[in-house]
Design a protein around this motif. Sequence first.
Motif, PDB file in Angstrom:
ATOM      1  N   GLU A 156      12.038  -0.937   7.337  1.00  0.00           N
ATOM      2  CA  GLU A 156      11.146  -2.250   7.109  1.00  0.00           C
ATOM      3  C   GLU A 156       9.852  -1.731   6.647  1.00  0.00           C
ATOM      4  O   GLU A 156       8.954  -2.496   5.748  1.00  0.00           O
ATOM      5  CB  GLU A 156      11.068  -3.593   8.451  1.00  0.00           C
ATOM      6  N   LYS A 190       9.772  -0.752   3.636  1.00  0.00           N
ATOM      7  CA  LYS A 190      10.337  -2.187   2.250  1.00  0.00           C
ATOM      8  C   LYS A 190       9.091  -2.009   1.838  1.00  0.00           C
ATOM      9  O   LYS A 190       8.141  -2.547   0.683  1.00  0.00           O
ATOM     10  CB  LYS A 190      11.093  -2.790   2.838  1.00  0.00           C
ATOM     11  N   LYS A 191       7.762  -2.680   3.024  1.00  0.00           N
ATOM     12  CA  LYS A 191       6.960  -2.486   2.992  1.00  0.00           C
ATOM     13  C   LYS A 191       6.046  -1.497   1.892  1.00  0.00           C
ATOM     14  O   LYS A 191       4.856  -2.024   1.003  1.00  0.00           O
ATOM     15  CB  LYS A 191       5.749  -2.975   4.003  1.00  0.00           C
ATOM     16  N   ASP A 239       6.931  -2.462  -1.519  1.00  0.00           N
ATOM     17  CA  ASP A 239       6.285  -3.443  -2.473  1.00  0.00           C
ATOM     18  C   ASP A 239       4.635  -2.944  -2.525  1.00  0.00           C
ATOM     19  O   ASP A 239       4.155  -3.856  -3.489  1.00  0.00           O
ATOM     20  CB  ASP A 239       6.206  -4.709  -0.918  1.00  0.00           C
ATOM     21  N   THR A 240       4.335  -2.213  -1.671  1.00  0.00           N
ATOM     22  CA  THR A 240       2.971  -2.128  -1.643  1.00  0.00           C
ATOM     23  C   THR A 240       2.587  -1.387  -3.175  1.00  0.00           C
ATOM     24  O   THR A 240       1.881  -1.151  -3.684  1.00  0.00           O
ATOM     25  CB  THR A 240       2.226  -0.655  -0.776  1.00  0.00           C
ATOM     26  N   THR A 258       4.713  -1.197  -5.812  1.00  0.00           N
ATOM     27  CA  THR A 258       5.065  -2.614  -6.985  1.00  0.00           C
ATOM     28  C   THR A 258       4.062  -2.826  -7.170  1.00  0.00           C
ATOM     29  O   THR A 258       3.949  -2.981  -8.671  1.00  0.00           O
ATOM     30  CB  THR A 258       5.949  -2.542  -5.936  1.00  0.00           C
ATOM     31  N   SER A 259       3.151  -3.340  -6.068  1.00  0.00           N
ATOM     32  CA  SER A 259       1.902  -4.475  -6.456  1.00  0.00           C
ATOM     33  C   SER A 259       0.893  -3.778  -7.443  1.00  0.00           C
ATOM     34  O   SER A 259       0.404  -4.428  -8.198  1.00  0.00           O
ATOM     35  CB  SER A 259       1.496  -5.438  -4.984  1.00  0.00           C
TER      36      SER A 259
END
Length: 578
Positions: free
Chosen positions: A165, A168-169, A172-173, A175-176
């Motif tokens: 997890e 994954k976070k 996501d960070t 990618t953003s």
Amino acid sequence: MDISKSLEPPDAQHYLVCGTEDCEKNCQFYCNDCHQPLCEQCRDEHQKNKKTKNHEVVPYKQRKRKLPVEKCKIHPTKDIDLLCEECQIPLCSKCTATKEHRGHVFTDLEIVFAEKCSLCHVEITKIRSYFEPTSLDLKKEIAGDVTEIKKIMKDIRTSMKAEAESVKKLIDTVTSDKIKHVDKIEQSLSETLSGQNKKIDDYINYLNDLIKTLYSYLSPSDIETLTFALKSENLMIQPIPETFKPVLPVFTAGQYSKEDIAKLLGRLKIPNTKPENRKKKTMDTALKQLKLTGKQMKQNREKADVKQTLSLSSSVTKVREYTVPGVGSVFHISLGKSGTLWVSDDVGNLVQTDLQGKQLQKIQTSGRIEGYHTVTQDGDLIYTDRDNKVINRITPDNTITEFIKTGDWEPLSIHSSHINGDILVGMRKGRESKVTRYNKTGTEIQNIQRDNKGQGLYREPHYITENINGDVCVSDYMDGNCAVVVVDKSGQHRFSYTGQGSEFELYGICTDVLGHILVCDRISNTVHLLDQDGQFLSLLLTEQQGVKYPRSVCVDDENNLWVGQITTNTVKVYKYLQ
């Protein structure tokens, strides 16, 4: 299959009856010649009788087994009662005269049978005292390992999921952030192209205006206009503005394999070490313990006899006192074997001394005012380590080993049962408390936490003991609320004792051979005496008996009460039963 049942001797019965006709008294003796059980009276008559006075009469346990009757196949009228030492063949007395056995040595088969029976009993004793209990101990240890493995693997799975997890976070960070960068590039390129587009629009407007002007030159209305048009510079067309194609970004996808992703996460690895063999006590140790157990059984019978005659004395008398070096106060006492005692104060000092006051060893612990140590049936001291959430063991050779892990629970108080060797531990986790029972090998077998209404039984179990009927008695105190909380051996709440006045603050607690419960009260500086059902009997010790600020109590094998105090390192011993 129950090994113990399969090994039950063939003559086991509720009680043995004398074999003399019309005598039904208990058998205590045995005639090895007649193979007859005898009571004490019949034994005396048997030894007085002229026919049997030379017979071998022994205690029943030392008897010789009667040889099974079997006829010789060669001489059917004769019983097989001899053993040919050379041929190792059972035979009858007549067979000894045959030429096959001429010159051989013969032994009474009954003697051989008795020897073999004796060897069988030795082996049975070994099985019962060593092989079977050791195997059962290993089974319990294996069961504990199974439980621990399940817990460890569950924790590993939870850690893996949490780590995934987290990754994954992070993805996501990242990618953003990259998408925001793409948005900025797109905006910059759009603004550049928009500027070029405006340039072309302006140029087209210029051309349209130029066309109108040129048309006006074709039909001049006056000479001046014609003259202006004839100038060459007025007929030149401005060049098309320069524009450029934007350099477009190129996205290269990351080339990641499953192995690359696995490297980002933690690794599960079994250490490349050779598994340790499980520890087994030696047969010599087991047989010594068996002898000790027999001695203890005798002592227990003696105690039971003593209990029938004991009662509360009309007065309490101090019989001795001991000074314990290395501590400033006495908050808990554990009586060891071979004339030693363990004492702890309120700053983590744990000291062992002999009864002459000589310090044998001293260790620093995380314990404070709790009853955090106890001596087991084997004579080892075990104590709680609040900081590391474990229970440690100190063996007679002074080796300290980790014995039990208590997980998320902080172990406070501890008591080793004198009934069955179980270990009772008072624990705390946040605002929750419980008592956990372990067997003598450290396997968890019971948790006591709530009453039958689902309410928590304990606030902070800081002293704990067990009564003769199996009741678990806890000195429970937290935030000004205190009580002696007693549950039966199944964990059902029996009663709570909250003192005799408005103020009551508990410390050390113990029980005695009569089932009394004794507990220290800080407010009144006394020791309260309760019966087995929680009824107040008396203030057993007060300042009149020379006790001030009592904090710890325990009862020894001679039924004397040992008392430790907060203001001194002296332990006082009182006689209160007669």
